[in-house]
Design an enzyme around this catalytic site. Structure first.
Site, mmCIF file in Angstrom:
data_model
loop_
_atom_site.group_PDB
_atom_site.id
_atom_site.type_symbol
_atom_site.label_atom_id
_atom_site.label_comp_id
_atom_site.label_asym_id
_atom_site.label_seq_id
_atom_site.Cartn_x
_atom_site.Cartn_y
_atom_site.Cartn_z
ATOM 1 C CG HIS A 84 21.215 -23.672 39.690
ATOM 2 N ND1 HIS A 84 21.981 -24.753 40.135
ATOM 3 C CD2 HIS A 84 22.018 -22.641 39.260
ATOM 4 C CE1 HIS A 84 23.051 -24.574 40.035
ATOM 5 N NE2 HIS A 84 23.494 -23.330 39.559
ATOM 6 C CG ASP A 219 20.681 -27.891 40.867
ATOM 7 O OD1 ASP A 219 20.015 -27.821 39.733
ATOM 8 O OD2 ASP A 219 21.158 -26.945 41.319
ATOM 9 C CB SER A 648 26.278 -24.207 37.783
ATOM 10 O OG SER A 648 26.083 -24.091 39.170
HETATM 11 N N1 ARG Z 1 24.749 -22.245 44.999
HETATM 12 C C1 ARG Z 1 24.586 -22.807 43.918
HETATM 13 C C2 ARG Z 1 25.062 -21.784 42.487
HETATM 14 O O1 ARG Z 1 26.065 -20.996 42.938
HETATM 15 C C3 ARG Z 1 23.067 -23.166 43.189
HETATM 16 C C4 ARG Z 1 22.128 -21.959 43.187
HETATM 17 C C5 ARG Z 1 20.764 -22.456 42.841
HETATM 18 N N2 ARG Z 1 19.972 -22.689 43.966
HETATM 19 C C6 ARG Z 1 19.392 -21.551 44.563
HETATM 20 N N3 ARG Z 1 18.555 -22.095 45.946
HETATM 21 N N4 ARG Z 1 19.275 -20.495 44.525
HETATM 22 O O2 ARG Z 1 24.737 -21.530 41.438
HETATM 23 N N1 GLU Z 2 26.016 -23.017 41.529
HETATM 24 C C1 GLU Z 2 27.124 -22.314 40.984
HETATM 25 C C2 GLU Z 2 26.911 -22.128 39.646
HETATM 26 O O1 GLU Z 2 25.803 -21.514 39.253
HETATM 27 C C3 GLU Z 2 28.259 -23.364 41.083
HETATM 28 C C4 GLU Z 2 28.869 -23.370 42.483
HETATM 29 C C5 GLU Z 2 29.857 -22.569 42.990
HETATM 30 O O2 GLU Z 2 29.792 -21.443 42.780
HETATM 31 O O3 GLU Z 2 30.746 -23.360 42.990
HETATM 32 O O4 GLU Z 2 27.813 -21.831 38.739
#
Ligand code: ARG
Ligand code: GLU
Length: 713
Positions: A84, A219, A648
């Site tokens: 991502h 990921d 991330s």
């Molecule tokens: N929750 C994770 C973060 O904050 C992954 C986000 C990417 N994935 C998604 N399905 N949008 O970045």
């Molecule tokens: N998915 C998050 C990011 O893009 C990291 C996960 C979180 O927020 O802990 O940085």
């Protein structure tokens, strides 16, 4: 193990006392909480993590494109980050015919790696505390004068550093301006895409599984840093060579055990752990729900179209993911704040502080007053910003309004004109005016409904009716230059931006008569007049008091070890591999496996499809060295590391500093950790390095990449 106990946890959460780890924390790498790290099992020393006199782990950790984190895993500058995090780049190289988002991409060799103009990675060469110099002479000044003096001091501090031509220095406040740190940064600019799995691995589970445990997402994606022939940063050139790092991370494929020590190195974006109770109450009850409501509407409309139209799916992929991401995060955050009783806990903490130091009472009283008075403005700010962000036509209109103003003020030259045209080109590339007319029509109704009259332009009531809006807005949208659908100077902005700007006078005249421009201008003017200034006035006072409150907390609570809130600077957090018990009778294991991917598999589904080849590897149990003692390939695992957005792509390392995982998410029940870290519920989620290497080796047949790495068995 020695455990200092925070009075508070003893009162409210006796259960926490059984938990070995006392602190969350995002520690500045030069000021680690080494004692607790070693108590929890770390075998290396702080000097192995950060040193300027020898290669250290920090030399392998970079900020990826200003947001995420990435790490170097080979002597040839091979970078690992999340799928991502590389998503926009993968999207940019994708077309309907050559769909790397869906099918994945693997370079066959270095010549096949794809350049990404504009993408950067930042190394941190050094970190220095500079508080004394920055605050020198400000002690007896009032707030305004002090701010002026701090700005001047920062410039002087920066000028005092002897830098190499490829370095820059950034000075950042910590503890709300009670301390300051300088970061020496080296930015590399030739970053090429090496590999990415298909989204059905890299984004497996998509938004349904996002923020959720148990998780089964691969990921990850891979890039490579290129440098000039002296190994120094350079703009893209085919003559550049793979960067030779000072240090790279060995990759472990040993089995993990619950309670294993782990630490995470990276660039966490923003946390606010030291807010007063009243601020948390406002976020939980007002701000988060407002932002959730706006995104709910936008996402639903976009999703319907993306599911049925491939071109829209590709255009909106990255945008949709980012809007959906925080929409879901805020829902979890609100739940977690309630469940962990963050407000109640903070109120008790405030009383205990006042008990030790009566001078804290006026600070808290004043913060209570300011937050309460600021509240209607803060709420309008939340609605307005989210509406304009998600109603893309309105935000496009705002770009044009900025242009008109600059043009009329005589501030447009060739350079600013080009920058402006390029910005618009980028926006139109991933925008569908017809689709956005539907989103905008609905968001206008929501804004009209939710906003008190005094914050709205005159006659805004007319937008309360969604059905009527849909008609009106579609009509406006069809003929508007803004939406890229209406013609001016013989072209539409989405097809030929240069032509549209070939006669600016005609264009501006047209824009001024455009009802979309008039609407956006009316909304913005009213917002600026009624809200912006007032909000900022309160915020300035709040910021001043928050600085004082922070200093008072640090001076009064002698038992607590303080770490500065995240601010996109380099940090280390640590913890243990652990499962959790987030709800009554629910207990989660710390690790998932490939068999779990197959349990979730829904053939042809847009979120839970699994590539044929992976199904085949599963059926034939072709796991090589990547299975663990259970005979299955581990996919994801959780630990108690205190992470946030920006982490991330961060490396998760074991007691000896070997890479064991790639951080990519948190568990929903614990996402309030940005405001209130609670070791009972807060877990970060990582991709197991075994799964990464398994995919690179068995799925992508890219052994040439494994051959670069140092694999620890
Ligand atoms: N929750 C994770 C973060 O904050 C992954 C986000 C990417 N994935 C998604 N399905 N949008 O970045
Ligand atoms: N998915 C998050 C990011 O893009 C990291 C996960 C979180 O927020 O802990 O940085």
């Amino acid at each position: 193990m020695k455990r200092k106990n925070i009075l508070l946890s003893a009162i409210i959460f006796p259960a926490v006392m059984a938990f070995a780890q006392q602190y969350g924390g995002m520690w500045i790498p030069t000021e680690l909480n080494e004692k607790e790290m070693k108590d929890l099992g770390m075998k290396i020393s702080a000097k192995d993590i950060f040193s300027t006199s020898k290669p250290s782990i920090k030399d392998a950790v970079v900020q990826f494109n200003g947001g995420c984190t990435a790490e170097i895993i080979s002597p040839k500058g091979l970078l690992l980050t999340n799928h991502h995090c590389g998503y926009s780049q993968i999207q940019k190289h994708s077309t309907v015919e050559n769909d790397y988002l869906s099918d994945g991409f693997w370079a066959k060799d270095m010549n096949g790696e794809l350049p990404n103009p504009g993408v950067t990675v930042d190394f941190i060469a050094d970190i220095k505390e500079v508080t004394a110099s920055v605050l020198a002479g400000t002690q007896n000044l009032d707030e305004k004068a002090a701010a002026v003096s701090v700005t001047a001091n920062i410039e002087a501090v920066k000028a005092g550093f002897k830098l190499e031509p490829w370095q820059k220095v950034v000075v950042k406040p910590m503890y709300y301006g009670n301390k300051y740190y300088a970061f020496i940064i080296e930015t590399y600019k030739d970053i090429r895409l090496v590999g990415a799995p298909p989204s059905s691995i890299g984004k497996f589970g998509s938004d349904t599984d996002n923020w959720v445990w148990p998780r089964h997402t691969g990921d990850f994606s891979m890039f490579r840093i290129y440098a000039d022939k002296n190994n120094k940063p350079a703009e893209y050139s085919k003559d550049n060579i793979p960067y030779t790092p000072k240090y790279f991370l060995p990759v472990s494929i040993k089995d993990l055990q619950e309670n294993d020590f782990t630490f995470v190195f990276g660039f966490p974006g923003r946390t606010t752990e030291y807010l007063p109770a009243i601020a948390v109450e406002k976020i939980m009850n007002e701000i988060d729900p407002a932002m959730i409501a706006v995104r709910e509407v936008a996402l639903k409309t976009l999703n319907e179209k993306m599911r049925t139209d491939n071109e829209t799916r590709l255009k909106y992929a990255a945008k949709y993911a980012s809007v959906a991401n925080y929409h879901k995060k805020w829902i979890g955050e609100v739940e977690g704040l309630k469940k962990s009783d963050a407000v109640g806990k903070k109120k008790i903490y405030e009383q205990s502080l006042i008990g030790k130091n009566a001078e804290i009472k006026p600070t808290i009283d004043e913060l209570n007053r300011l937050y309460t008075e600021q509240s209607p403005y803060a709420l309008n700010k939340a609605y307005y910003s989210e509406v304009v962000r998600n109603a893309e036509t309105l935000s496009l209109a705002n770009h044009y309004l900025n242009f008109i103003k600059s043009y009329e003020d005589g501030k447009i030259n060739d350079q600013t004109l080009n920058a402006f045209k390029n910005k618009l080109k980028g926006i139109y590339q991933d925008y569908n005016g017809e689709l956005d007319a539907k989103v905008t029509a609905q968001l206008l109704a929501l804004y009209a409904e939710k906003t008190p009259k005094e914050f709205l332009p005159k006659n805004f009531d007319q937008f309360k009716d969604v059905t009527k809006n849909l008609g009106t807005f579609e009509k406006w949208s069809k003929n508007s230059v803004v939406t890229g659908r209406g013609m001016i100077n013989g072209a539409t902005a989405s097809a030929d931006i240069d032509k549209v700007f070939s006669n600016p006078t005609a264009m501006i005249k047209n824009l001024k008569n455009d009802p979309i421009i008039q609407l956006a201008a009316g909304m913005r003017d009213t917002y600026t007049k009624t809200t912006e200034g007032k909000y900022a006035e309160y915020q300035d006072q709040i910021d001043g008091l928050q600085k004082k409150f922070m200093a008072q907390q640090m001076a009064t609570d002698k038992e607590r070890k303080f770490f500065p809130d995240a601010n996109s600077t380099m940090r280390v957090t640590y913890g243990q591999v652990k499962g959790s018990n987030p709800k009554d009778a629910i207990s989660y294991n710390y690790q998932t496996h490939l068999s779990g991917v197959m349990e979730k598999y829904i053939p042809g589904d847009y979120e839970f499809d699994v590539p044929k080849k992976l199904v085949n590897l599963y059926d034939t149990k072709n796991y090589g060295v990547y299975k663990d003692k259970t005979g299955d390939v581990p996919v994801n695992f959780t630990a108690t590391n205190h992470t946030t957005g920006g982490n991330s792509g961060s490396p998760a390392l074991d007691a000896k500093g070997n890479l064991i995982g790639l951080n990519f998410d948190r568990q929903w029940e614990g996402t309030m950790s940005d405001i209130n870290y609670d070791p009972r519920f807060s877990r970060n989620i990582m991709v197991d390095t075994k799964y990464i290497l398994f995919i690179v080796d068995k799925f992508a047949d890219s052994k040439w990449l494994l051959n670069e790495m140092k694999i620890v068995k």
